[in-house]
Design a protein around this motif. Structure first.
Motif: not given
Length: 348
Positions: A74-86, A114-117, A119-128
């Motif tokens: 399975a590959i995480l559902f997200s998008d590459i552009l969440v990093v520029p967004h964060a 310094d605040r990227v992670l 902002k990306l906490e919901p994506v990391i929660e999806t991984v878990s």
């Protein structure tokens, strides 16, 4: 990240040096618009980015192709552009046209780095969440976009056919591009590290626009940033497994593998199978490279194309996949047929 808990995950065995027959199989964009269950979930989410940032819905979407097809990963559902967004760059998606981004503001990106992670906490929660629900034999892949590919969107504000705006910027403002690469490398290391610590077994770095660069540009903008990301992630997570996908790299593939240190490399459908077998596969596992169009057209041509990949690359370490993501008009029946043919290879 390597250990006994992953012994049943066939894809990880290939990344760790084994040749398996039949090869493990998954599919880029396997959670997508060709699936009716995806379209139904997507309709609940609102915008595409809302879906990426909704852990319950993103988990559901990630699991849908596993339930339907039983892929080996399975590959995480997200998008590459969440990093520029964060990083603070405004990103939105236009239905039927793709992403749009506001102009790059380097000072702002640097301030937000310094605040990227957070902002990306919901994506990391999806991984878990996904890891907790996946069958124990299924590998979980995280991912990010490579710095160069992110830059092509961040500079142009949208996808363009030849990435002329980003290529021009690399020539006319090399210091600005280097600063942007530094920000993206650091953000990508943190992001991939967090995915691995949350339960991803391996991560993939997508460099969709690697093929538009000349030799010098490929070294500077593809190899060097990817090498830094791989090293940085492994400094944080010992033994982290990384797959690189420099689409369109062609003859640059061997040097990409040697210099970046990736465990496997994705191969697009335009690459010569004989070249990959002879010059790339001895260096690392290879992943690919069926033309996604075969999953639209099907028939005897699909069978022949699957067999060519298996025949040419099956003697070495292989992860069967597409040469890019499945398209929205891909056929579920053709995907099932492809899977059956790959998995029947062990009985031929």
């Amino acid at each position: 990240m390597k250990g006994k808990a992953t012994d049943e995950r066939r894809l990880l065995k290939v990344l760790d040096g084994e040749r398996l027959w039949p090869p493990p199989v998954w599919m880029m964009r396997q959670a997508g618009r060709y699936l009716p269950e995806y379209r139904a979930t997507r309709a609940k989410a609102g915008s595409f980015l809302d879906l990426c940032y909704a852990p319950a819905l993103a988990t559901e979407v990630t699991l849908q192709p596993i339930r339907r097809f039983g892929f080996d990963a399975a590959i995480l559902f997200s998008d590459i552009l969440v990093v520029p967004h964060a990083l603070g760059q405004k990103v939105w998606f236009v239905e039927g046209e793709g992403p749009r981004l506001e102009p790059v503001d380097l000072p702002r990106l640097a301030l937000e780095s310094d605040r990227v992670l957070s902002k990306l906490e919901p994506v990391i929660e999806t991984v878990s969440r996904v890891r907790a629900e996946l069958p124990k034999e299924t590998t979980l892949l995280g991912f990010c976009g490579a710095p160069w590919t992110l830059i092509t969107y961040m500079v142009a504000g949208r996808g363009t056919p030849d990435q002329m705006p980003a290529r021009r910027a690399a020539f006319t403002d090399p210091k600005g591009i280097d600063r942007l690469i530094d920000i993206l490398v650091d953000a990508s290391i943190d992001y991939l590290t967090a995915q691995l610590r949350a339960g991803a077994d391996a991560v993939q770095i997508f460099d969709t626009w690697a093929g538009v660069l000349d030799d010098f540009g490929f070294q500077r903008l593809v190899i060097e940033p990817t090498k830094r990301i791989v090293a940085g992630v492994r400094a944080n997570v010992s033994g982290a497994r990384v797959i690189g996908f420099p689409k369109g790299a062609g003859g640059h593939l061997p040097v990409y593998v040697r210099e970046t240190g990736v465990d496997a490399v994705g191969i697009d459908w335009q690459a010569s199978l004989d070249f990959v077998r002879d010059a790339v596969q001895p260096l690392a596992a290879v992943q690919g490279n069926l033309d996604p169009l075969h999953l639209v057209t099907g028939g005897k041509a699909l069978d022949a194309a699957v067999d060519r990949v298996l025949d040419r690359l099956g003697e070495g370490r292989l992860i069967f996949n597409l040469g890019h993501g499945i398209t929205p008009d891909g056929s579920i029946d053709n995907v099932s047929h492809m899977l059956a043919r790959v998995r029947a290879a062990g009985r031929r």
